[in-house]
Design a protein around this motif. Sequence first.
Motif, short mmCIF file in Angstrom:
data_model
loop_
_atom_site.label_atom_id
_atom_site.label_comp_id
_atom_site.label_asym_id
_atom_site.label_seq_id
_atom_site.Cartn_x
_atom_site.Cartn_y
_atom_site.Cartn_z
N ASN A 95 0.82 -1.21 0.00
CA ASN A 95 0.00 0.00 0.00
C ASN A 95 0.86 1.26 0.00
O ASN A 95 0.46 2.30 -0.53
N TYR B 49 -8.18 3.52 -1.88
CA TYR B 49 -7.96 2.31 -1.10
C TYR B 49 -9.22 1.98 -0.32
O TYR B 49 -9.69 2.78 0.49
N ILE C 32 -10.94 -0.12 2.51
CA ILE C 32 -10.56 -0.80 3.75
C ILE C 32 -11.82 -1.14 4.52
O ILE C 32 -12.72 -0.30 4.67
N LEU D 288 -2.43 6.06 4.29
CA LEU D 288 -3.50 6.16 3.30
C LEU D 288 -4.60 7.09 3.80
O LEU D 288 -5.15 7.89 3.04
N ALA E 286 -8.16 6.79 1.50
CA ALA E 286 -8.82 5.61 2.05
C ALA E 286 -10.32 5.85 2.19
O ALA E 286 -10.76 6.92 2.60
#
Length: 292
Positions: free
Chosen positions: A125, A142, A144, A176, A182
């Motif tokens: 990442n 990203y 998550i 992130l 994120a």
Amino acid sequence: MAPSVIGDITVNRVEENAGPSFLPDRLYPDWTRNHLEAHRDWMVPRAFHERSGRLVMSLHSWLLHTPHHTILVDSCVGNGKSRSLGVWNDLDTPWLDRLKAAGAAPEDIDIVLCTHLHTDHVGWNTRLENGRWTPTFPNATYLIGKIDYQYRTQRLALYPDEEPMDGAFADSVQPLVEAGQAIMVEDGYRIDETLTIEAAPGHTPGHVIIALSSGGEEALFVGDIMHHPVQVHEPHWNSAFCEWPEHAAVTRRRLLERVADRPVLLLPSHFPGPGCGHVISAGDGFRFRFAD
């Protein structure tokens, strides 16, 4: 291996490393030598290295090319990360070159999904730039799992001296969030009309999988619901790393029942090459058939 094609989507396996890995009783507390004899016909040599007595496993990501996105599922251990496990400490692998060979430079990645927040699924990442851990994929969002992220942050608040995920939370997840790249996702989140995130708790509290459906074909990216194909044959086994063992066993059994004898490609994160295949019923249990 050649790419897998599921409807309009092409999938490549991007390997970080592979070969003899855990001693089986280290990964599976229920393992005995008798289990090797029971499964020898399919395990040796592809999934068990007899000379070392170790399970053959892989550490890899899945790269998806869809009509709309370039997506990376899980990002292995990463280079230059300080880890307590010696085989993961300060790695220097050509994973980025392998990613490019599979058809994507870092700037091409639109979406990165972490199936769960364990050290060997988040490492790429970030990478070190000018002394700071920065997102490896500058144009990516990203994804998550919200439950996993909350669980880690809550533990960090309770135990501030603890290093969540052996330091990976600090160097591979938090940067992130700080970069604004994120998004925390939950069960039912749709990436597009072909890809849906589903909750699959047990290995971690917020473990998720991706269900792919395209052109009448299906696939499931299942992270660490199973680490090795022996868990298809012994679905009641949890790994030593399952944080919610009872949930993990239930999730695994439901998954196997869902896909058995159906043309659904199963893509875990650690099965030896080619890393994917199909589940077949065997009496009141299951067996795994590799895709090649």
